[in-house]
Design a protein around this motif. Structure first.
Motif, PDB file in Angstrom:
ATOM      1  N   ASP A  32       0.820  -1.210   0.000  1.00 54.80           N
ATOM      2  CA  ASP A  32       0.000   0.000   0.000  1.00 54.80           C
ATOM      3  C   ASP A  32       0.851   1.256   0.000  1.00 54.80           C
ATOM      4  O   ASP A  32       0.421   2.310   0.471  1.00 54.80           O
ATOM      5  CB  ASP A  32      -0.915   0.013   1.234  1.00 54.80           C
ATOM      6  N   SER A  38       1.060   6.732   0.544  1.00 53.57           N
ATOM      7  CA  SER A  38       0.375   5.520   0.985  1.00 53.57           C
ATOM      8  C   SER A  38      -1.014   5.520   0.353  1.00 53.57           C
ATOM      9  O   SER A  38      -1.473   6.533  -0.177  1.00 53.57           O
ATOM     10  CB  SER A  38       0.263   5.481   2.514  1.00 53.57           C
ATOM     11  N   LYS A  39      -1.658   4.397   0.433  1.00 52.98           N
ATOM     12  CA  LYS A  39      -3.000   4.245  -0.136  1.00 52.98           C
ATOM     13  C   LYS A  39      -3.991   5.214   0.517  1.00 52.98           C
ATOM     14  O   LYS A  39      -4.973   5.610  -0.092  1.00 52.98           O
ATOM     15  CB  LYS A  39      -3.453   2.798   0.068  1.00 52.98           C
ATOM     16  N   ASP A 143      -1.712  -4.275  -6.687  1.00 51.65           N
ATOM     17  CA  ASP A 143      -2.268  -3.100  -7.351  1.00 51.65           C
ATOM     18  C   ASP A 143      -1.355  -2.615  -8.469  1.00 51.65           C
ATOM     19  O   ASP A 143      -1.675  -1.676  -9.176  1.00 51.65           O
ATOM     20  CB  ASP A 143      -2.458  -1.970  -6.329  1.00 51.65           C
ATOM     21  N   TRP A 183      -5.008   2.191  -7.247  1.00 51.03           N
ATOM     22  CA  TRP A 183      -5.663   2.010  -5.948  1.00 51.03           C
ATOM     23  C   TRP A 183      -7.141   2.315  -6.096  1.00 51.03           C
ATOM     24  O   TRP A 183      -7.520   3.327  -6.676  1.00 51.03           O
ATOM     25  CB  TRP A 183      -5.047   2.917  -4.896  1.00 51.03           C
TER      26      TRP A 183
END
Length: 184
Positions: A32, A38-39, A143, A183
């Motif tokens: 992530d 970050s996500k 992802d 994402w």
């Protein structure tokens, strides 16, 4: 006095060794995380996240009030690092990331400079999508996805946009055109 001096030298060496062992995650791609992102990173916080870099937003979109469609992150030296696309949620996060700099690398050692063979050896391929000029390689449980130019394929596969291309048909030495993270 000599004991204190020796102790200080030992302490200084230990401190230097620990600092050297700390890993720079600015170019690391993991589950992530893409570098500093970050996500959960919010689009509005991009300038704070990349405060030492240059953030360039699509001014045409900003002037019409609909938010930036693309956000480009440049290193202070001028190199393009990432191209970000935020989603259109009320609290926008980053939806897609195009990795532009070859220093970004996954935990498996795959980067924008990798070949199809390196991708295949390090990941399970979920699906291959064919378009007019490219082939998109989607990975299982990741992802991360890759685009390969059809120019990298055998002549017989280049010109038919409707042909279904299988994993075994892509040459090992086919180069990555785009390295992307999507994402939801």
């Amino acid at each position: 006095m000599k004991f204190t001096h020796t102790l200080l030298i030992i302490f200084g060496c230990c401190l230097l060794i620990n600092c050297a062992k700390e890993k720079n995650n600015d170019f690391q791609i993991s589950g992530d995380q893409v570098g500093k992102l970050s996500k959960q990173s919010l689009a509005r916080d991009i300038e704070l996240i990349f405060e030492k870099d240059s953030v360039v937003k699509d001014t045409v979109k900003l002037n019409f009030g609909s938010g930036a469609s693309k956000i480009k992150i440049y290193e202070r030296g001028g190199a393009l690092l990432l191209t970000l696309t935020p989603n259109n949620d009320s609290i926008a996060t980053i939806q897609n990331i195009m990795v532009n700099d070859e220093r970004f690398v996954t935990e498996e050692g795959v980067s924008k400079l990798s070949t199809f063979k390196e991708i295949r050896e390090n990941y399970s391929i979920k699906k291959i999508i064919t378009s007019i000029n490219n082939v998109v390689v989607l990975l299982k449980d990741s992802d991360l996805y890759f685009t390969i130019d059809k120019k990298e394929l055998p002549e017989s596969l280049r010109y038919n946009a409707n042909s279904k291309i299988e994993e075994v048909q892509i040459p090992d030495n086919a180069k990555v055109k785009y390295m992307m993270v999507g994402w939801d």
